[in-house]
Structures are given as structure tokens and as C-alpha cells.
Design a protein around this motif. Structure first.
Motif, PDB file in Angstrom:
ATOM      1  N   PHE A 106      13.730   1.543  -4.873  1.00  0.00           N
ATOM      2  CA  PHE A 106      12.867   1.098  -6.033  1.00  0.00           C
ATOM      3  C   PHE A 106      11.441   0.995  -5.496  1.00  0.00           C
ATOM      4  O   PHE A 106      11.177   0.685  -4.400  1.00  0.00           O
ATOM      5  CB  PHE A 106      13.343  -0.399  -6.361  1.00  0.00           C
ATOM      6  N   GLU A 107      10.676   1.524  -6.520  1.00  0.00           N
ATOM      7  CA  GLU A 107       9.033   1.496  -6.272  1.00  0.00           C
ATOM      8  C   GLU A 107       8.652   0.221  -7.176  1.00  0.00           C
ATOM      9  O   GLU A 107       8.671   0.368  -8.160  1.00  0.00           O
ATOM     10  CB  GLU A 107       8.418   2.778  -6.666  1.00  0.00           C
ATOM     11  N   PRO A 108       7.922  -0.594  -6.402  1.00  0.00           N
ATOM     12  CA  PRO A 108       7.196  -1.715  -7.309  1.00  0.00           C
ATOM     13  C   PRO A 108       6.254  -1.042  -8.294  1.00  0.00           C
ATOM     14  O   PRO A 108       5.615  -0.078  -8.000  1.00  0.00           O
ATOM     15  CB  PRO A 108       6.472  -2.601  -6.341  1.00  0.00           C
ATOM     16  N   ALA A 109       5.827  -1.669  -9.244  1.00  0.00           N
ATOM     17  CA  ALA A 109       5.152  -1.152 -10.231  1.00  0.00           C
ATOM     18  C   ALA A 109       3.664  -1.069  -9.892  1.00  0.00           C
ATOM     19  O   ALA A 109       3.065  -0.050 -10.431  1.00  0.00           O
ATOM     20  CB  ALA A 109       5.272  -2.182 -11.569  1.00  0.00           C
ATOM     21  N   GLU A 110       3.166  -1.938  -8.925  1.00  0.00           N
ATOM     22  CA  GLU A 110       1.847  -1.750  -8.672  1.00  0.00           C
ATOM     23  C   GLU A 110       1.601  -0.325  -7.676  1.00  0.00           C
ATOM     24  O   GLU A 110       0.580   0.478  -7.610  1.00  0.00           O
ATOM     25  CB  GLU A 110       1.334  -2.817  -7.974  1.00  0.00           C
ATOM     26  N   VAL A 111       2.763   0.041  -6.937  1.00  0.00           N
ATOM     27  CA  VAL A 111       2.742   1.187  -6.194  1.00  0.00           C
ATOM     28  C   VAL A 111       3.073   2.322  -6.864  1.00  0.00           C
ATOM     29  O   VAL A 111       2.590   3.414  -6.739  1.00  0.00           O
ATOM     30  CB  VAL A 111       3.727   1.080  -5.150  1.00  0.00           C
ATOM     31  N   ALA A 112       3.888   2.255  -7.807  1.00  0.00           N
ATOM     32  CA  ALA A 112       4.233   3.348  -8.543  1.00  0.00           C
ATOM     33  C   ALA A 112       3.105   3.777  -9.556  1.00  0.00           C
ATOM     34  O   ALA A 112       3.110   5.075  -9.968  1.00  0.00           O
ATOM     35  CB  ALA A 112       5.608   3.241  -9.444  1.00  0.00           C
ATOM     36  N   ALA A 113       2.167   2.985  -9.797  1.00  0.00           N
ATOM     37  CA  ALA A 113       1.020   3.135 -10.762  1.00  0.00           C
ATOM     38  C   ALA A 113       0.043   4.264  -9.856  1.00  0.00           C
ATOM     39  O   ALA A 113      -0.903   4.989 -10.528  1.00  0.00           O
ATOM     40  CB  ALA A 113       0.350   2.029 -10.998  1.00  0.00           C
ATOM     41  N   PRO A 117      -1.114   7.244  -8.294  1.00  0.00           N
ATOM     42  CA  PRO A 117      -0.542   8.650  -8.446  1.00  0.00           C
ATOM     43  C   PRO A 117      -0.236   9.425  -7.052  1.00  0.00           C
ATOM     44  O   PRO A 117       0.446  10.444  -6.921  1.00  0.00           O
ATOM     45  CB  PRO A 117      -1.580   9.598  -9.228  1.00  0.00           C
ATOM     46  N   GLU A 118      -0.863   9.025  -6.055  1.00  0.00           N
ATOM     47  CA  GLU A 118      -0.702   9.724  -4.714  1.00  0.00           C
ATOM     48  C   GLU A 118       0.457   9.022  -3.948  1.00  0.00           C
ATOM     49  O   GLU A 118       1.070   9.562  -3.145  1.00  0.00           O
ATOM     50  CB  GLU A 118      -1.942   9.355  -3.640  1.00  0.00           C
ATOM     51  N   HIS A 119       1.233   7.911  -4.719  1.00  0.00           N
ATOM     52  CA  HIS A 119       2.350   7.504  -3.955  1.00  0.00           C
ATOM     53  C   HIS A 119       3.760   7.919  -4.509  1.00  0.00           C
ATOM     54  O   HIS A 119       3.719   7.838  -5.836  1.00  0.00           O
ATOM     55  CB  HIS A 119       2.245   5.689  -4.096  1.00  0.00           C
ATOM     56  N   PHE A 120       4.514   8.600  -3.707  1.00  0.00           N
ATOM     57  CA  PHE A 120       6.030   8.851  -4.290  1.00  0.00           C
ATOM     58  C   PHE A 120       7.025   8.710  -3.396  1.00  0.00           C
ATOM     59  O   PHE A 120       7.094   9.247  -2.275  1.00  0.00           O
ATOM     60  CB  PHE A 120       5.635  10.512  -4.391  1.00  0.00           C
ATOM     61  N   PHE A 121       7.792   7.582  -3.533  1.00  0.00           N
ATOM     62  CA  PHE A 121       8.710   7.048  -2.631  1.00  0.00           C
ATOM     63  C   PHE A 121       8.412   6.959  -1.247  1.00  0.00           C
ATOM     64  O   PHE A 121       9.288   7.403  -0.205  1.00  0.00           O
ATOM     65  CB  PHE A 121      10.085   7.944  -3.030  1.00  0.00           C
ATOM     66  N   ASP A 122       7.313   6.588  -0.992  1.00  0.00           N
ATOM     67  CA  ASP A 122       6.636   6.518   0.411  1.00  0.00           C
ATOM     68  C   ASP A 122       6.522   7.698   1.202  1.00  0.00           C
ATOM     69  O   ASP A 122       6.459   7.642   2.551  1.00  0.00           O
ATOM     70  CB  ASP A 122       7.404   5.363   1.093  1.00  0.00           C
ATOM     71  N   LEU A 123       6.653   8.876   0.558  1.00  0.00           N
ATOM     72  CA  LEU A 123       6.529  10.165   1.362  1.00  0.00           C
ATOM     73  C   LEU A 123       5.353  10.336   2.104  1.00  0.00           C
ATOM     74  O   LEU A 123       5.181  11.008   3.117  1.00  0.00           O
ATOM     75  CB  LEU A 123       6.940  11.199   0.517  1.00  0.00           C
ATOM     76  N   GLU A 124       4.152   9.736   1.399  1.00  0.00           N
ATOM     77  CA  GLU A 124       2.971  10.231   1.945  1.00  0.00           C
ATOM     78  C   GLU A 124       2.611   9.470   3.089  1.00  0.00           C
ATOM     79  O   GLU A 124       1.798   9.770   3.758  1.00  0.00           O
ATOM     80  CB  GLU A 124       1.963   9.766   0.927  1.00  0.00           C
ATOM     81  N   SER A 125       3.558   8.354   3.561  1.00  0.00           N
ATOM     82  CA  SER A 125       3.341   7.733   4.681  1.00  0.00           C
ATOM     83  C   SER A 125       3.981   8.463   5.780  1.00  0.00           C
ATOM     84  O   SER A 125       3.911   7.679   6.740  1.00  0.00           O
ATOM     85  CB  SER A 125       3.575   6.258   4.371  1.00  0.00           C
TER      86      SER A 125
END
Length: 122
Positions: free
Chosen positions: A20-27, A29-37
Motif C-alpha cells: 500500500f502506498e500512502p496518499a501523500e507518497v502516491a501523489a 509522480p516520481e514515487h512508484f512502490f519505493d522503486l526509486e529508493s
């Protein structure tokens, strides 16, 4: 990793969790299931592959449910049955595709697609 859709007599395996992605994180556009980290390319490939398989398994299962619903809506025993054109309009499909989905759904209800991988009705 996700497994192919099992047949009727096989237990259904669950795909990798989508998390689950919290709404503020899902908003973001660079965040996608924490893959960018994920910095390690091997770990990134593994997690991205897990997500790909999970989404594919979810999409395959959703298509099966669409087909079942289409077949039920088109059932000639229903007094309120819908035509292929009506189903197509509701699902934003072509009428020809709706007819194929109705038949696919009927096959699923009869158990006629056992032993096969998910078959796109097109």
C-alpha cells in the motif's frame, strides 16, 4: 514472484505484495512502490520484476472477472439481459470484443478453460 493463474482444482498462489502506498507518497509522480529508493540494480530488477508479475497476475484475474460478468449479463435466461452492444458500451469495448468476452466467460463458467494459461479472448 507471481505464479500463473491456477486451474480450478489447484490452490491459487498469491502474487508478490504490491504494498500500500500512502496518499501523500502516491501523489508524488516520481514515487512508484519505493522503486526509486533502491540503489542496487540487482535488487531493483528483482523488485521491479516482482511488481510486473504481480500486476500481470492481477490484470489476468480481473479480465476473468470481466468475462464472467459479461457472460452473466448476457445470459438469455435473465429477463434483463444485455446485448453485446450494451455490454460493450458499459465496458468501453467494441461489440465484437464484448461477444468474445461473453463466450470466454461462458467457457469459464463451464470450466472449459482448465489446463490452459489465461487466454485473451481476442
Amino acid at each position: 514472484m507471481a505464479e500463473p493463474t491456477p486451474r480450478r482444482n489447484e490452490p491459487r498462489l498469491r502474487p508478490a505484495p504490491l504494498l500500500f502506498e500512502p496518499a501523500e507518497v502516491a501523489a508524488d509522480p516520481e514515487h512508484f512502490f519505493d522503486l526509486e529508493s533502491i540503489d542496487d540494480p540487482a535488487a531493483l530488477l528483482a523488485r521491479a520484476t516482482e511488481l510486473t508479475l504481480a500486476f500481470q497476475a492481477a490484470a489476468d484475474r480481473a479480465v476473468e472477472f470481466q468475462a464472467l460478468a459479461a457472460a452473466q449479463l448476457a445470459d438469455p435466461r435473465r429477463f434483463d439481459r444485455l446485448t453485446a452492444a450494451d455490454i460493450a458500451g458499459r465496458a468501453e469495448w467494441t461489440e465484437d470484443y464484448a461477444k468474445k468476452m461473453v463466450e470466454f466467460g461462458r467457457d469459464l463458467m463451464r470450466g472449459g478453460v482448465e489446463g490452459r494459461e489465461h487466454v485473451d479472448p481476442v
